[in-house]
Design a protein around this motif. Structure first.
Motif, short mmCIF file in Angstrom:
data_model
loop_
_atom_site.label_atom_id
_atom_site.label_comp_id
_atom_site.label_asym_id
_atom_site.label_seq_id
_atom_site.Cartn_x
_atom_site.Cartn_y
_atom_site.Cartn_z
N UNK A 131 73.32 49.92 56.27
CA UNK A 131 73.26 51.11 55.27
C UNK A 131 74.53 51.30 54.78
N UNK A 132 74.56 51.45 53.58
CA UNK A 132 75.83 51.88 52.85
C UNK A 132 75.92 53.47 52.53
N UNK A 133 74.68 53.97 52.16
CA UNK A 133 74.58 55.62 51.90
C UNK A 133 73.37 56.35 52.63
N UNK A 134 72.36 55.24 52.74
CA UNK A 134 71.10 55.83 53.44
C UNK A 134 71.35 56.42 54.92
N UNK A 135 71.29 57.69 55.09
CA UNK A 135 71.36 57.99 56.61
C UNK A 135 72.68 58.36 56.79
N UNK A 136 73.65 58.27 55.77
CA UNK A 136 75.15 58.49 56.17
C UNK A 136 75.65 59.62 55.42
N UNK A 137 74.64 60.65 55.46
CA UNK A 137 75.27 62.09 54.83
C UNK A 137 76.64 62.47 55.45
N UNK A 138 77.48 62.86 54.64
CA UNK A 138 78.96 63.35 54.93
C UNK A 138 79.92 62.26 55.31
N UNK A 139 79.49 61.03 55.33
CA UNK A 139 80.46 59.89 55.75
C UNK A 139 81.02 59.52 54.40
N UNK A 140 81.93 58.54 54.38
CA UNK A 140 82.56 58.16 53.04
C UNK A 140 82.04 56.91 52.44
N UNK A 141 81.82 56.95 51.20
CA UNK A 141 81.15 56.09 50.47
C UNK A 141 82.00 54.88 50.61
N UNK A 142 81.34 53.65 50.86
CA UNK A 142 82.20 52.19 51.26
C UNK A 142 82.82 51.75 50.00
N UNK A 143 82.33 52.20 48.90
CA UNK A 143 82.98 51.82 47.49
C UNK A 143 83.91 52.66 47.13
N UNK A 144 83.75 53.88 47.05
CA UNK A 144 84.96 54.60 46.36
C UNK A 144 85.40 55.53 47.37
N UNK A 145 85.08 55.86 48.37
CA UNK A 145 85.68 56.91 49.32
C UNK A 145 85.09 58.45 49.32
N UNK A 146 84.25 58.71 48.07
CA UNK A 146 83.82 60.03 48.21
C UNK A 146 82.79 60.26 49.23
N UNK A 147 82.40 61.41 49.46
CA UNK A 147 81.35 61.91 50.36
C UNK A 147 80.10 61.67 50.15
N UNK A 148 79.44 61.00 50.95
CA UNK A 148 77.76 60.57 50.66
C UNK A 148 77.25 62.13 50.85
N UNK A 149 76.26 62.43 49.84
CA UNK A 149 75.67 63.50 49.61
C UNK A 149 74.16 63.30 49.94
N UNK A 150 73.52 64.32 49.92
CA UNK A 150 71.89 64.26 50.48
C UNK A 150 71.21 65.25 49.47
N UNK A 151 69.80 64.97 49.10
CA UNK A 151 69.02 65.98 48.73
C UNK A 151 67.77 65.76 49.55
N UNK A 152 67.32 67.03 49.83
CA UNK A 152 66.21 67.22 50.96
C UNK A 152 64.86 67.50 50.38
N UNK A 153 63.69 66.82 50.92
CA UNK A 153 62.50 67.32 50.68
C UNK A 153 61.91 68.08 51.61
N UNK A 154 60.63 68.09 51.65
CA UNK A 154 59.56 68.71 52.75
C UNK A 154 59.90 67.98 53.84
N UNK A 155 59.72 66.60 53.86
CA UNK A 155 59.62 65.77 54.80
C UNK A 155 60.50 64.53 54.92
N UNK A 156 61.27 64.51 53.86
CA UNK A 156 62.24 63.44 53.90
C UNK A 156 63.48 63.78 53.10
N UNK A 157 64.37 63.02 52.90
CA UNK A 157 65.47 63.02 51.97
C UNK A 157 66.01 61.98 51.47
#
Length: 286
Positions: A236-262
């Motif tokens: 996985x590049x971004x999925x389940x990697x919240x807070x880690x560095x994007x492997x393409x640009x180095x920015x922080x991987x962000x998350x949007x949360x839902x009721x039972x998933x994200x």
């Protein structure tokens, strides 16, 4: 939840190991897992296995014209044994929901962890009798899933692209994880409206869809069932990697949360640098 690449790997794994074998018994440890009653499990006893197939996220074992179909859902898995225990599996004693015994003593268990039970098995004469299979959209790995077909499928869709990619009636086999990965590769916001995508963006999304799944299938191919979950996570590049560095640009991987998933995404790669608002707002933060 296993998605198209992992399910295809399980299909290939089972096809190789069940060739020339017959089913000798199907044992239920959870009666709720079996969603059909006719034919009964006994109809599979002694039936030679003719093939193993995939329909979206469903696995289908064809045993002399009777099909054992199952969907692993969020917490289900397949556990293979070269030599199964001879004791009959008992209800409520473990995470095992269903056991399939084969003619050489090998076989597999369908297991499910947690309290939310979604694992489902069906015994049918035709896979199309399974409601989830009957409603499936096209397989994105099929030869006839062309760019032109994909473009026509998106026309007029006033739906966010993330949700549409996960819709099994739209495309079969893609779930939460790979939709995140596909959108990251396509450099596209998960909240983009499908029918409003420019032609060049549709081209990019189609290529990302096919290439991401093809690469994941290749990675999973040949791995034993017990290794597939870890292989999926590692890829996985971004999925389940919240807070880690994007492997393409180095920015922080962000998350949007839902009721039972994200969902996970990279703002720099996908949303012009703007973090996404809460899912309920469905718009970019100003």
């Amino acid at each position: 939840m296993p998605e198209l690449p992992e399910v295809q790997a399980l299909v290939d794994f089972l096809a190789e190991r069940t060739q020339g074998l017959a089913i000798t018994a199907v044992e239920l440890a959870s009666f709720s897992v079996l969603k059909t009653f006719n034919p009964p499990p006994q109809a599979l006893e002694g039936a030679p296995i003719d093939g193993v197939h995939r329909h979206g996220k469903f696995l289908d074992i064809d045993a002399d014209g009777t099909h054992l179909v199952f969907h692993l859902a969020r917490a289900g898995w397949l556990r293979w044994s070269d030599q199964l225990p001879t004791t009959v599996v008992r209800p409520g004693k473990s995470t095992i929901a269903l056991r399939v015994r084969l003619s050489d003593g090998s076989g597999f268990d369908l297991t499910e962890a947690g309290t939310k039970k979604s694992l489902a098995a069906y015994i049918v004469k035709d896979p199309a009798e399974v409601p989830g299979i009957a409603r499936l959209g096209p397989d994105p790995m099929a030869d006839d899933f062309t760019l032109e077909r994909f473009r026509s499928m998106l026309e007029g869709r006033r739906t966010q692209i993330k949700g549409l990619l996960r819709d099994q009636e739209f495309i079969a086999g893609v779930g939460n994880a790979y939709s995140d990965e596909i959108l990251h590769v396509a450099k596209l916001s998960p909240f983009a409206i499908a029918g409003s995508l420019a032609p060049e963006v549709v081209d990019r999304l189609y290529a990302a869809l096919r290439d991401t799944l093809k690469s994941a299938v290749s990675t999973a191919s040949g791995k034993p069932a017990k290794e597939l979950k870890d292989a999926k996570r590692a890829g996985m590049r971004v999925h389940a990697r919240t807070g880690e560095a994007c492997p393409v640009c180095g920015d922080i991987v962000r998350e949007v949360s839902f009721a039972d998933t994200s969902l996970q995404y990279c703002a720099t790669c996908q949303t012009g640098g703007k973090p996404l608002a809460d899912r309920r707002l469905s718009r970019l933060l100003k």
